[in-house]
Design a protein around this motif. Structure first.
Motif, PDB file in Angstrom:
ATOM      1  N   THR A  15       0.703  -1.113  -0.020  1.00 12.52           N
ATOM      2  CA  THR A  15       0.119   0.177   0.008  1.00 12.52           C
ATOM      3  C   THR A  15       0.831   1.270   0.082  1.00 12.52           C
ATOM      4  N   GLU A  16       1.950   1.215   0.471  1.00 15.20           N
ATOM      5  CA  GLU A  16       2.716   2.322   0.797  1.00 15.20           C
ATOM      6  C   GLU A  16       4.494   1.802   0.120  1.00 15.20           C
ATOM      7  N   GLU A  18       8.544   3.146   0.619  1.00 16.77           N
ATOM      8  CA  GLU A  18       9.531   4.214   1.115  1.00 16.77           C
ATOM      9  C   GLU A  18      10.689   4.144   0.036  1.00 16.77           C
ATOM     10  N   ILE A  32       7.940   8.804   1.422  1.00 22.20           N
ATOM     11  CA  ILE A  32       6.940   7.785   1.485  1.00 22.20           C
ATOM     12  C   ILE A  32       5.788   8.172   0.691  1.00 22.20           C
ATOM     13  N   PRO A  34       2.363   6.663  -1.554  1.00 15.61           N
ATOM     14  CA  PRO A  34       1.191   5.668  -1.799  1.00 15.61           C
ATOM     15  C   PRO A  34       1.381   5.055  -3.100  1.00 15.61           C
ATOM     16  N   LYS A  35       1.284   3.410  -3.003  1.00 17.93           N
ATOM     17  CA  LYS A  35       1.512   2.849  -4.106  1.00 17.93           C
ATOM     18  C   LYS A  35       0.937   3.023  -5.425  1.00 17.93           C
ATOM     19  N   ASP A  89       1.233  -1.310   7.938  1.00 20.01           N
ATOM     20  CA  ASP A  89       0.611  -1.733   6.628  1.00 20.01           C
ATOM     21  C   ASP A  89       1.686  -2.318   5.719  1.00 20.01           C
ATOM     22  N   THR A  91       4.032  -2.451   3.351  1.00 19.41           N
ATOM     23  CA  THR A  91       5.035  -1.381   2.877  1.00 19.41           C
ATOM     24  C   THR A  91       6.278  -1.994   2.273  1.00 19.41           C
TER      25      THR A  91
END
Length: 444
Positions: A15-16, A18, A32, A34-35, A89, A91
């Motif tokens: 979902t995210e 880095e 960071i 969002p996907k 979440d 990540t």
């Protein structure tokens, strides 16, 4: 170009993301994202100034900086995508490379510096392999920097004391933490191997399997963050300071190095009959000549020099020897295919990209200049003269005068690195220490 990344993100239900890059101190900088935003715009921009911050967040003098603060073009390296196992979440993290708007590598990016050095070896038909050894301390939470550090409480309910080198029970004190560290490393494909208890109170060492120098620098960069995060989860700190506690040994990042002949796949440090090759001796000769001139990459802070004292398991010179831990350059016992040189100089506080790059650059110059090393030492090297600069200022001046290293690692990068180190020294000398208040306040 990035389809493999996008597919992986979808398969792992990320979902995210880095988006990170190492700065000149080895700190992870970036964003960071969002996907979905990442998949629409995998490349990003950041100012070059992000790379050249001091450890306190300041910058070199204005005359070294481009005051227009231009952006770099950042591109993700698909080979570096990994899970962030401690995130709540799903990540991922991915390491970025830095380019100018014209598509050239940014000279001050530590990853590019290492790539630059590796290119010199590639042109010789050689590939460096490295295996870092990471020492670090576990300590009790310490929110007040004026309070000295103490070892954490283990499963017995007591803080560790005394010397527990290689003690299994001392490692078992923190089994839940180490199980989590190994799980996190496995999730990120960090090729960690042996865990031991080192000499100091709650001082540990985790070794990496040998491999490609750039990949190992990436792994060490991620490993430091991983260990800190796991320690936080277990209500303690992990520190990679070179000398965090008075009366305890310092922490090192020993770098085992060898060279592979890219044509044959054999260890270039060994001849066909198993004897040491000329390249092996030239490599050591280069380390002996150039390590004392390049100390800011191996002892980057004032605290780093507190580690490099006699009889503290840290080197005081660039003598070399077979299976001799008192020298700066140790050649472990091994088969001819495993022949390697262990550089014991670097503290664990170094930037792994820059320490690896500089160590290999010193060895490369030894090969290029065909430098013969001194005779191997079989006695106690601590009885011999100290061969390194004793202050950050002296080490900076030696690096400033070392033109061959500037050519290999990039003059603009070395100038900027020196600027960062000079600013850090100036900031340090503005601080009045507890020692000064204790002994000078009412006694002089």
């Amino acid at each position: 170009m990035y389809n493999s990344i996008f597919e992986w993100l979808k398969e792992q239900r990320i979902t995210e993301v880095e988006c990170i890059l190492p700065d000149i101190t080895g700190v992870a900088r970036g964003k960071i994202i969002p996907k979905d935003k990442f998949m629409s715009e995998p490349e990003m921009r950041l100012p070059e100034a992000v790379l050249i911050q001091t450890v306190t967040g300041d910058f070199p003098s204005d005359d070294m900086m481009d005051l227009t603060d231009p952006d770099m073009e950042l591109r993700p390296d698909p080979a570096t995508i990994r899970h962030v196992p401690w995130a709540q979440d799903p990540t991922a993290s991915i390491i970025y490379d830095c380019f100018t708007p014209d598509g050239l590598p940014v000279e001050t990016a530590p990853r590019n510096v290492l790539k630059r050095v590796l290119k010199y070896y590639e042109n010789m038909g050689l590939e460096p392999l490295v295996a870092p050894e990471m020492e670090f301390y576990l300590i009790s939470p310490n929110p007040d920097p004026d309070v000295p550090l103490t070892p954490p409480i283990g499963r017995t309910g007591r803080s560790e004391f005394g010397r527990r080198s290689y003690a299994i029970d001392a490692v078992n004190e923190f089994d839940p933490l180490f199980e989590e560290i190994y799980d996190h490393c496995h999730a990120q494909n960090l090729e960690v191997d042996t865990l031991i208890h080192e000499l100091g109170a709650a001082q540990m060492e985790i070794n990496f399997l040998h491999g490609n120098a750039l990949d190992l620098a990436d792994q060490v960069f991620l490993f430091k963050r991983t260990v800190r995060e796991a320690a936080f989860h277990h209500k303690m700190y992990a520190t990679f300071m070179a000398k965090p506690m008075e009366g305890e040994p310092g922490s090192a990042m020993h770098i085992h190095q060898s060279l592979t002949d890219m044509a044959s796949g054999n260890n270039a440090f060994s001849n066909e009959d198993g004897s040491p090759s000329e390249l092996f001796f030239y490599f050591i000769g280069g380390l002996q000549k150039y390590l004392p001139m390049t100390m800011p990459f191996f002892a980057p802070y004032v605290n780093s020099f507190r580690r490099l004292t006699r009889y503290t398991a840290a080197p005081t010179n660039v003598e070399w020897g077979y299976d001799n831990r008192t020298v700066g350059l140790r050649v472990p016992r091994s088969s001819p295919q495993g022949r390697r040189v262990e550089n014991r100089l670097a503290g664990v506080d170094v930037n792994p990209y820059l320490a690896t790059a500089c160590s290999l650059a010193c060895g490369y110059l030894g090969i290029k200049e065909k430098l013969q090393p001194s005779a191997p030492l079989s006695s106690n090297a601590y009885e011999l003269p100290y061969q390194f600069p004793t202050t950050v200022e002296e080490s900076i001046e030696r690096l400033r005068a070392c033109e061959p290293i500037q050519e290999i690692m990039g003059k603009r990068f070395v100038d900027m690195y020196i600027g960062v180190k000079e600013k850090e020294v100036a900031e340090y000398f503005r601080v009045i220490s507890p020692w000064e208040r204790k002994y000078l306040l009412l006694h002089v």
